[in-house]
Design a protein around this motif. Structure first.
Motif, PDB file in Angstrom:
ATOM      1  N   MET A  96       0.826  -1.204   0.000  1.00 34.46           N
ATOM      2  CA  MET A  96       0.000   0.000   0.000  1.00 34.46           C
ATOM      3  C   MET A  96       0.865   1.261   0.000  1.00 34.46           C
ATOM      4  O   MET A  96       0.577   2.231  -0.716  1.00 34.46           O
ATOM      5  N   PHE A  97       1.927   1.255   0.786  1.00 33.50           N
ATOM      6  CA  PHE A  97       2.783   2.439   0.837  1.00 33.50           C
ATOM      7  C   PHE A  97       3.538   2.637  -0.471  1.00 33.50           C
ATOM      8  O   PHE A  97       3.832   3.776  -0.851  1.00 33.50           O
ATOM      9  N   ALA A  98       3.849   1.544  -1.160  1.00 35.80           N
ATOM     10  CA  ALA A  98       4.434   1.694  -2.502  1.00 35.80           C
ATOM     11  C   ALA A  98       3.449   2.417  -3.421  1.00 35.80           C
ATOM     12  O   ALA A  98       3.834   3.280  -4.221  1.00 35.80           O
ATOM     13  N   GLY A  99       2.164   2.071  -3.291  1.00 33.23           N
ATOM     14  CA  GLY A  99       1.145   2.781  -4.056  1.00 33.23           C
ATOM     15  C   GLY A  99       0.997   4.225  -3.613  1.00 33.23           C
ATOM     16  O   GLY A  99       0.790   5.123  -4.441  1.00 33.23           O
ATOM     17  N   PHE A 100       1.119   4.489  -2.304  1.00 36.13           N
ATOM     18  CA  PHE A 100       1.007   5.860  -1.803  1.00 36.13           C
ATOM     19  C   PHE A 100       2.134   6.743  -2.359  1.00 36.13           C
ATOM     20  O   PHE A 100       1.902   7.911  -2.698  1.00 36.13           O
ATOM     21  N   GLU A 101       3.336   6.184  -2.422  1.00 38.52           N
ATOM     22  CA  GLU A 101       4.463   6.975  -2.934  1.00 38.52           C
ATOM     23  C   GLU A 101       4.220   7.379  -4.386  1.00 38.52           C
ATOM     24  O   GLU A 101       4.453   8.529  -4.775  1.00 38.52           O
ATOM     25  N   THR A 102       3.758   6.429  -5.192  1.00 37.30           N
ATOM     26  CA  THR A 102       3.447   6.742  -6.588  1.00 37.30           C
ATOM     27  C   THR A 102       2.283   7.726  -6.684  1.00 37.30           C
ATOM     28  O   THR A 102       2.305   8.663  -7.488  1.00 37.30           O
ATOM     29  N   ALA A 103       1.269   7.515  -5.839  1.00 38.12           N
ATOM     30  CA  ALA A 103       0.080   8.360  -5.889  1.00 38.12           C
ATOM     31  C   ALA A 103       0.393   9.803  -5.523  1.00 38.12           C
ATOM     32  O   ALA A 103      -0.220  10.728  -6.068  1.00 38.12           O
ATOM     33  N   MET A 104       1.330  10.027  -4.621  1.00 36.75           N
ATOM     34  CA  MET A 104       1.680  11.400  -4.265  1.00 36.75           C
ATOM     35  C   MET A 104       2.227  12.148  -5.480  1.00 36.75           C
ATOM     36  O   MET A 104       1.862  13.312  -5.736  1.00 36.75           O
ATOM     37  N   LEU A 105       3.087  11.500  -6.242  1.00 40.41           N
ATOM     38  CA  LEU A 105       3.627  12.129  -7.449  1.00 40.41           C
ATOM     39  C   LEU A 105       2.538  12.315  -8.500  1.00 40.41           C
ATOM     40  O   LEU A 105       2.479  13.355  -9.172  1.00 40.41           O
ATOM     41  N   PHE A 106       1.671  11.319  -8.643  1.00 37.64           N
ATOM     42  CA  PHE A 106       0.589  11.428  -9.615  1.00 37.64           C
ATOM     43  C   PHE A 106      -0.404  12.519  -9.222  1.00 37.64           C
ATOM     44  O   PHE A 106      -1.008  13.163 -10.090  1.00 37.64           O
ATOM     45  N   SER A 107      -0.598  12.728  -7.923  1.00 40.54           N
ATOM     46  CA  SER A 107      -1.481  13.805  -7.477  1.00 40.54           C
ATOM     47  C   SER A 107      -0.942  15.159  -7.910  1.00 40.54           C
ATOM     48  O   SER A 107      -1.713  16.049  -8.311  1.00 40.54           O
ATOM     49  N   ALA A 108       0.368  15.325  -7.827  1.00 36.38           N
ATOM     50  CA  ALA A 108       0.977  16.576  -8.286  1.00 36.38           C
ATOM     51  C   ALA A 108       0.749  16.772  -9.779  1.00 36.38           C
ATOM     52  O   ALA A 108       0.419  17.880 -10.230  1.00 36.38           O
ATOM     53  N   ILE A 109       0.901  15.703 -10.548  1.00 38.88           N
ATOM     54  CA  ILE A 109       0.662  15.798 -11.994  1.00 38.88           C
ATOM     55  C   ILE A 109      -0.792  16.167 -12.269  1.00 38.88           C
ATOM     56  O   ILE A 109      -1.086  17.039 -13.099  1.00 38.88           O
ATOM     57  N   GLY A 110      -1.722  15.518 -11.583  1.00 35.34           N
ATOM     58  CA  GLY A 110      -3.135  15.802 -11.793  1.00 35.34           C
ATOM     59  C   GLY A 110      -3.497  17.232 -11.442  1.00 35.34           C
ATOM     60  O   GLY A 110      -4.275  17.881 -12.160  1.00 35.34           O
ATOM     61  N   ALA A 111      -2.957  17.742 -10.335  1.00 35.67           N
ATOM     62  CA  ALA A 111      -3.245  19.119  -9.935  1.00 35.67           C
ATOM     63  C   ALA A 111      -2.744  20.112 -10.973  1.00 35.67           C
ATOM     64  O   ALA A 111      -3.432  21.085 -11.314  1.00 35.67           O
ATOM     65  N   VAL A 112      -1.557  19.870 -11.509  1.00 37.37           N
ATOM     66  CA  VAL A 112      -0.993  20.775 -12.512  1.00 37.37           C
ATOM     67  C   VAL A 112      -1.796  20.720 -13.809  1.00 37.37           C
ATOM     68  O   VAL A 112      -2.057  21.752 -14.439  1.00 37.37           O
TER      69      VAL A 112
END
Length: 281
Positions: free
Chosen positions: A203-219
């Motif tokens: 799950m934390f491996a997914g969280f690490e990826t999701a944090m970066l993807f959240s930045a991409i989505g916001a931009v």
């Protein structure tokens, strides 16, 4: 019985281990900083010599000067602070929503096999669809405020959490499941006491990826319909051909993503303390 010599030996061993860890950290940081300085020097040389025209890329020294100005502006409460924290809030809210939605869907699909067989193909198909194609529609549906950016972040970041949650819950040792069954444990007890602890590293491996993807989505959301944020600043600077401002905003976005990713890593190390660490990370 522990003797003074045994205690002294343990303290010496602990100090030696800590010293080795600090030495590895210092060497890693030195290597990374040297790489950064080298890349900046190459960049400056290519632009200063005219090999790369200045209308295509500004000089590294100009970008660093603009970045310093923007950082000072953020610290002192200038206009850049609002853009910086707008994007930061969008990323964090998008990430938090992605964690809640991703873990819930992943646990649902993992716990109930008929639901998984019915819905998982559609989850995969939705992830295969380029979300940027829906960005204009998301702006129309949710408006120009925070909501559209958060929805865009969730649309990109939730899938790795869903997949990693499913993989983690499926990785539970069968002997542990048989033991819990022999103890007449309920489904919720098995989930919380056996399956979720096993799934936490995934799950934390997914969280690490999701944090970066959240930045991409916001931009992406700011590109499509924003009037504030670092993505908006980047787009506006490019339209005005103020490339040093654009690169400075991009650098701030990279810094945000890096720091937030490292924050997730630190939390993982505190919670999933039994997982082996890579010394180079």
């Amino acid at each position: 019985m522990t003797t003074d010599s045994d205690l002294e030996s343990d303290l010496t061993r602990g100090g030696s281990t800590g010293g080795l860890a600090m030495g590895r950290f210092a060497r890693t940081m030195g290597l990374q900083l040297t790489t950064l300085v080298g890349l900046l020097a190459i960049w400056e040389g290519l632009t200063a010599s005219g090999i790369v025209p200045d209308f295509l890329m500004p000089r590294a020294s100009e970008v660093l000067a603009t970045l310093w100005r923007d950082v000072t502006d953020i610290i002192t409460g200038g206009p850049m602070r609002g853009h910086f924290f707008t994007t930061l809030v969008e990323i964090l809210l998008g990430f938090a929503a992605s964690v809640v939605i991703g873990v819930a869907i992943g646990a649902l699909l993992s716990e109930f096999k008929p639901v998984q067989r019915a819905l998982y193909p559609y989850v995969v198909a939705a992830n295969a669809t380029p979300r940027i194609a829906f960005a204009p529609l998301i702006v129309v549906w949710f408006g120009f405020d925070y909501t559209s950016k958060i929805v865009m972040a969730v649309a990109i970041a939730a899938f790795p959490i869903i997949v990693n949650t499913m993989a983690g819950l499926a990785a539970t040792d069968r002997d542990d499941l048989r033991l819990m069954k022999s103890l007449d444990a309920t489904r919720s007890q098995v989930l919380w006491r056996v399956r979720i602890p096993t799934a936490l590293p995934y799950m934390f491996a997914g969280f690490e990826t999701a944090m970066l993807f959240s930045a991409i989505g916001a931009v992406i959301g700011e590109f499509m319909g924003g009037n504030a944020g670092l993505g908006y600043v980047t787009l506006l600077a490019q339209e005005l051909f103020r490339l040093d401002d654009a690169f400075s905003a991009i650098a701030l976005l990279s810094l945000q993503g890096f720091v937030l990713h490292r924050l997730v890593v630190v939390i993982r190390r505190r919670i999933v303390f039994w997982q082996a660490e890579d010394a180079a990370v």
